[in-house]
Design a protein around this motif. Sequence first.
Motif, PDB file in Angstrom:
ATOM      1  N   MET A   1      -7.375  -1.367  -6.381  1.00  0.00           N
ATOM      2  CA  MET A   1      -7.731  -0.258  -5.522  1.00  0.00           C
ATOM      3  C   MET A   1      -6.882  -0.305  -4.246  1.00  0.00           C
ATOM      4  O   MET A   1      -6.590  -1.370  -3.736  1.00  0.00           O
ATOM      5  N   ILE A   2      -6.522   0.906  -3.742  1.00  0.00           N
ATOM      6  CA  ILE A   2      -5.653   0.948  -2.564  1.00  0.00           C
ATOM      7  C   ILE A   2      -6.302   0.251  -1.381  1.00  0.00           C
ATOM      8  O   ILE A   2      -5.714  -0.620  -0.742  1.00  0.00           O
ATOM      9  N   ARG A   3      -7.544   0.633  -1.114  1.00  0.00           N
ATOM     10  CA  ARG A   3      -8.227   0.037   0.044  1.00  0.00           C
ATOM     11  C   ARG A   3      -8.395  -1.470  -0.142  1.00  0.00           C
ATOM     12  O   ARG A   3      -8.211  -2.261   0.775  1.00  0.00           O
ATOM     13  N   GLY A   4      -8.741  -1.880  -1.400  1.00  0.00           N
ATOM     14  CA  GLY A   4      -8.933  -3.305  -1.649  1.00  0.00           C
ATOM     15  C   GLY A   4      -7.662  -4.099  -1.450  1.00  0.00           C
ATOM     16  O   GLY A   4      -7.682  -5.219  -0.928  1.00  0.00           O
ATOM     17  N   LEU A   5      -6.506  -3.543  -1.875  1.00  0.00           N
ATOM     18  CA  LEU A   5      -5.243  -4.252  -1.709  1.00  0.00           C
ATOM     19  C   LEU A   5      -4.883  -4.396  -0.238  1.00  0.00           C
ATOM     20  O   LEU A   5      -4.387  -5.435   0.196  1.00  0.00           O
ATOM     21  N   ILE A   6      -5.153  -3.336   0.556  1.00  0.00           N
ATOM     22  CA  ILE A   6      -4.859  -3.425   1.986  1.00  0.00           C
ATOM     23  C   ILE A   6      -5.707  -4.492   2.642  1.00  0.00           C
ATOM     24  O   ILE A   6      -5.221  -5.325   3.417  1.00  0.00           O
ATOM     25  N   LEU A   7      -6.987  -4.501   2.331  1.00  0.00           N
ATOM     26  CA  LEU A   7      -7.868  -5.504   2.932  1.00  0.00           C
ATOM     27  C   LEU A   7      -7.479  -6.908   2.489  1.00  0.00           C
ATOM     28  O   LEU A   7      -7.594  -7.863   3.246  1.00  0.00           O
ATOM     29  N   LEU A   8      -7.010  -7.030   1.228  1.00  0.00           N
ATOM     30  CA  LEU A   8      -6.584  -8.342   0.755  1.00  0.00           C
ATOM     31  C   LEU A   8      -5.420  -8.863   1.584  1.00  0.00           C
ATOM     32  O   LEU A   8      -5.348 -10.047   1.925  1.00  0.00           O
ATOM     33  N   LEU A   9      -4.493  -7.982   1.933  1.00  0.00           N
ATOM     34  CA  LEU A   9      -3.362  -8.387   2.750  1.00  0.00           C
ATOM     35  C   LEU A   9      -3.782  -8.749   4.167  1.00  0.00           C
ATOM     36  O   LEU A   9      -3.155  -9.579   4.817  1.00  0.00           O
ATOM     37  N   SER A 134      -5.999 -12.315  14.287  1.00  0.00           N
ATOM     38  CA  SER A 134      -5.976 -11.853  12.895  1.00  0.00           C
ATOM     39  C   SER A 134      -6.729 -10.542  12.699  1.00  0.00           C
ATOM     40  O   SER A 134      -6.680  -9.958  11.614  1.00  0.00           O
ATOM     41  N   HIS A 135      -7.431 -10.082  13.727  1.00  0.00           N
ATOM     42  CA  HIS A 135      -8.252  -8.870  13.572  1.00  0.00           C
ATOM     43  C   HIS A 135      -7.377  -7.647  13.307  1.00  0.00           C
ATOM     44  O   HIS A 135      -6.315  -7.477  13.898  1.00  0.00           O
ATOM     45  N   ARG A 136      -7.844  -6.808  12.395  1.00  0.00           N
ATOM     46  CA  ARG A 136      -7.208  -5.532  12.092  1.00  0.00           C
ATOM     47  C   ARG A 136      -8.290  -4.474  11.919  1.00  0.00           C
ATOM     48  O   ARG A 136      -9.446  -4.792  11.646  1.00  0.00           O
ATOM     49  N   ALA A 137      -7.917  -3.211  12.059  1.00  0.00           N
ATOM     50  CA  ALA A 137      -8.841  -2.111  11.808  1.00  0.00           C
ATOM     51  C   ALA A 137      -8.173  -1.104  10.886  1.00  0.00           C
ATOM     52  O   ALA A 137      -6.955  -0.902  10.948  1.00  0.00           O
ATOM     53  N   LEU A 138      -8.970  -0.505  10.022  1.00  0.00           N
ATOM     54  CA  LEU A 138      -8.493   0.544   9.134  1.00  0.00           C
ATOM     55  C   LEU A 138      -8.983   1.882   9.677  1.00  0.00           C
ATOM     56  O   LEU A 138     -10.186   2.101   9.813  1.00  0.00           O
ATOM     57  N   ALA A 139      -8.058   2.769  10.015  1.00  0.00           N
ATOM     58  CA  ALA A 139      -8.398   4.068  10.598  1.00  0.00           C
ATOM     59  C   ALA A 139      -8.200   5.171   9.569  1.00  0.00           C
ATOM     60  O   ALA A 139      -7.168   5.226   8.890  1.00  0.00           O
ATOM     61  N   ALA A 144      -8.846  13.472   4.819  1.00  0.00           N
ATOM     62  CA  ALA A 144      -7.406  13.255   4.646  1.00  0.00           C
ATOM     63  C   ALA A 144      -7.160  12.268   3.518  1.00  0.00           C
ATOM     64  O   ALA A 144      -7.767  11.197   3.481  1.00  0.00           O
ATOM     65  N   ALA A 145      -6.292  12.632   2.590  1.00  0.00           N
ATOM     66  CA  ALA A 145      -5.944  11.734   1.501  1.00  0.00           C
ATOM     67  C   ALA A 145      -4.916  10.727   1.973  1.00  0.00           C
ATOM     68  O   ALA A 145      -4.337  10.839   3.046  1.00  0.00           O
ATOM     69  N   GLY A 146      -4.677   9.725   1.150  1.00  0.00           N
ATOM     70  CA  GLY A 146      -3.674   8.718   1.468  1.00  0.00           C
ATOM     71  C   GLY A 146      -4.287   7.435   1.983  1.00  0.00           C
ATOM     72  O   GLY A 146      -5.496   7.317   2.156  1.00  0.00           O
ATOM     73  N   GLU A 147      -3.437   6.447   2.184  1.00  0.00           N
ATOM     74  CA  GLU A 147      -3.895   5.142   2.616  1.00  0.00           C
ATOM     75  C   GLU A 147      -4.348   5.185   4.076  1.00  0.00           C
ATOM     76  O   GLU A 147      -3.834   5.964   4.875  1.00  0.00           O
ATOM     77  N   PRO A 148      -5.317   4.330   4.447  1.00  0.00           N
ATOM     78  CA  PRO A 148      -5.746   4.286   5.845  1.00  0.00           C
ATOM     79  C   PRO A 148      -4.642   3.730   6.737  1.00  0.00           C
ATOM     80  O   PRO A 148      -3.751   3.017   6.285  1.00  0.00           O
ATOM     81  N   LEU A 149      -4.718   4.060   8.015  1.00  0.00           N
ATOM     82  CA  LEU A 149      -3.789   3.544   9.006  1.00  0.00           C
ATOM     83  C   LEU A 149      -4.266   2.163   9.447  1.00  0.00           C
ATOM     84  O   LEU A 149      -5.429   1.993   9.818  1.00  0.00           O
ATOM     85  N   VAL A 150      -3.397   1.173   9.353  1.00  0.00           N
ATOM     86  CA  VAL A 150      -3.745  -0.185   9.752  1.00  0.00           C
ATOM     87  C   VAL A 150      -3.450  -0.351  11.239  1.00  0.00           C
ATOM     88  O   VAL A 150      -2.309  -0.188  11.673  1.00  0.00           O
TER      89      VAL A 150
END
Length: 366
Positions: A1-9, A134-139, A144-150
């Motif tokens: 999943m797109i969101r899952g892969l981003i969070l994994l990174l 290490s903190h990040r946020a997904l915006a 809106a479609a597409g990947e979230p902004l990191v």
Amino acid sequence: MIRGLILLLLCTAAWAHQGSEGYLFFRVDGADVEQRLDLSLRDLDRDLGLDADGDGTPSWDEVSARWPDIERLAAEGLSFTADGAPCMLLRRDPPQLGEHSDSQHAVLVSHWHCPAPVRELQIDYRVFARTDASHRALARLAGAAGEPLVLVPGAGPQRLGIEGRGLAGFVVEGMAHIASGLDHVLFLVTLLLVAVWRRDGAGWAPRASARSAFVETLKLVTAFTVAHSITLGLAASGAIAPPSRWIESLIALTVLLAALDNLHPIVPGPRWAMVGMFGLVHGVGFAGPLTDLGLRGTELVGPLLGFNVGVELGQLGVVALLLPVALALRNRAAYRRWVVPAGSSAIAALAALWLAERSLTLQLLP
């Protein structure tokens, strides 16, 4: 999943150590903006000492008592402008909690009015910049479609545009979701490996005609599509919200059972019935990217339709690639002795590892 892969990174070690993440949602209606910021209670407790009784878990009473401090931390660490102009704060919603990745988050909702209809938001995110590198946020922007902004704290303003909210964007996202979801793809592969065969007592026998194999594949794909469409809609609308850990574990279990059924038929009844039941589980897993958009009511109709069409196109792509090959090989001895047993065994082994990782929060795979 797109969101899952981003969070994994974003995480330093998936499952074994949960990374520090926040979630930022914006809803734009002309010149009005609704902002929602979800911050982990674990992170807030580190900075603000929410857990007054020291039992290891901040209670609702402890969180609500410190809500002004939580709002102050968020206000100092987050600001935005609309097309370069500041917006006026209208009001803040009462304290509330939400859940992400099976962990509790404080949910801070505020309402703003901007000088003109909004075309683009510029976000300056600095939350936990001094205490957690290490903190990040997904915006995300609602609709809106597409990947979230990191968002990286302290990295300076980043832009979030309101374009790209059309149906086509959600079709593409649905296709990408299938392409990046290895568990969903392997479930389809497992089904297609023996769709060109028929049950023969306790084993399998090749189907006599290609037409028979096409009819069986149509039954399987239709059952899966109808089932996952139902739960996709329910989960995306918020009607059902089971813990993600349960759903991901059940998805791994469906892949495992389907692969074992290839090796030796163990599931009673027609296979399309099994696929329909398993599809109900996969539909909840598909819903992740849509639930993250924060859509409400009729806003969800178009994105849900486009995303579901994209998922179906992705599935049909897998069928178009694999079914002709399976048809051509279905009568070959090597297909019976090596391809199906080896492929199904490998998928079953991987699914068993996924099941252990997801249900027990272990890290067995790199």
